[in-house]
Design an enzyme around this catalytic site. Sequence first.
Site, PDB file in Angstrom:
ATOM      1  N   TYR A 152       0.836  -1.200   0.000  1.00  0.00           N
ATOM      2  CA  TYR A 152       0.000   0.000   0.000  1.00  0.00           C
ATOM      3  C   TYR A 152       0.872   1.252   0.000  1.00  0.00           C
ATOM      4  CZ  TYR A 152       0.832   0.674   5.059  1.00  0.00           C
ATOM      5  OH  TYR A 152       1.401   0.881   6.294  1.00  0.00           O
ATOM      6  N   CYS A 153       0.306   2.344  -0.514  1.00  0.00           N
ATOM      7  CA  CYS A 153       0.917   3.676  -0.408  1.00  0.00           C
ATOM      8  C   CYS A 153      -0.132   4.594   0.215  1.00  0.00           C
ATOM      9  CB  CYS A 153       1.424   4.173  -1.765  1.00  0.00           C
ATOM     10  SG  CYS A 153       0.161   4.351  -3.046  1.00  0.00           S
ATOM     11  N   TRP A 154      -0.078   5.886  -0.063  1.00  0.00           N
ATOM     12  CA  TRP A 154      -1.017   6.807   0.592  1.00  0.00           C
ATOM     13  C   TRP A 154      -2.435   6.645   0.058  1.00  0.00           C
ATOM     14  CZ3 TRP A 154      -2.930   9.129   4.356  1.00  0.00           C
ATOM     15  CH2 TRP A 154      -3.731  10.273   4.257  1.00  0.00           C
ATOM     16  N   SER A 168       2.292   2.434  -5.034  1.00  0.00           N
ATOM     17  CA  SER A 168       2.020   1.034  -4.702  1.00  0.00           C
ATOM     18  C   SER A 168       1.916   0.172  -5.961  1.00  0.00           C
ATOM     19  CB  SER A 168       0.744   0.915  -3.865  1.00  0.00           C
ATOM     20  OG  SER A 168      -0.341   1.535  -4.490  1.00  0.00           O
ATOM     21  N   TYR A 218      -3.326   3.765   2.389  1.00  0.00           N
ATOM     22  CA  TYR A 218      -3.317   4.009   3.834  1.00  0.00           C
ATOM     23  C   TYR A 218      -4.477   4.914   4.244  1.00  0.00           C
ATOM     24  CZ  TYR A 218      -1.560   5.585   8.416  1.00  0.00           C
ATOM     25  OH  TYR A 218      -1.423   5.897   9.753  1.00  0.00           O
TER      26      TYR A 218
END
Length: 351
Positions: free
Chosen positions: A98-100, A106, A127
């Site tokens: 995952y990323c933001w 991601s 996230y």
Amino acid sequence: MSGMGNSIVTGLSNFRTAKGTIVDVRTPSEFAQGHWPGAVNIPLFTDDQRHQVGLNYKQEGRLAAIQLGLKLCGPSLAELSVALTVAAAGPSNPLRIYCWRGGMRSNSMGWLAGLSDHPVMVLEGGYKSYRRWVLDRFDQVWPLRVLGGRTGTGKTDLLLELHQQGVGVIDLEGLASHRGSSFGNLGLPPQPTSEHYENKLAECLERLRHKRVQEIWLEAESIQVGRCRIPKGLFDQMQTSPVLEIQRSDQERVERLVKVYSCHEQAELRQATERIQKRLGPQRTRQAIEAIDAQKWDVACEAMLNYYDSCYDRELERSPARSSVNLQGLDSKQAARLLLDQGHVIPGIST
């Protein structure tokens, strides 16, 4: 659920239950602010690189930002690929990334992991979606029970022993790396941010939900545990939950406090005392510091107990439902057994 290259983009529920190491590909500072507990940080960009890409996006647009991003991360691709395989604990093992927001970072790392034949899940919404899930936990109703008692009555040790007996417990102080007083950080690791504290609490609550516990026991706390803040929704529920107050003799309490704190440096103890001198008052502060300097630990504790007792008593007066039990002379294991045998605590976990 949709595919992107060798990656599957999926929602939070599927992501939670899937197999594989969770990898947070955001920058180190984003990760430090808060992350999925247990996740490994393998950042695609450094903090400075992310700043450069963001600035480029604002000034020159999306395509220019993508090209700059490729230029910045290109030399690190081989190293990142190895890091992903190490995180997966071997070739071809699954990864959850995952990323933001579940965007390019991601998906780019998912593509890179796929080149090494790792099955990959990418979290849709990233996230940010996880944080929505976390905050939602604290608006839900939980079967809370609060363990109260004056300073030195051994509440934390008792909770940990109850946990060993299969009772649903959340250690608010343990998760915060703080014992909840001016002396609370001595000898403990650095505290998490309040954001990450919320993440850890939410995961604990969810685990207890899956175990279908009938009660969740927490220690009576103020809303601040050091620099960590108990989420308001959960704290409000604690304020209206039944309280079981444990009682011990003053001598036992002093002995417990001496055992916990006398091992610390005198300078640290002095500083912690000085932080509350306005609340202690000049006379008690002087008595406590003189006792610390003379290594008269019991005298130092006694000089401060009246202050902490009065603070606790004021907090406890707000509790709508309160009962008490005297645990004088019992160690934590014996005390836990007594609470279970007398029905103060529901034994074990329902099925």
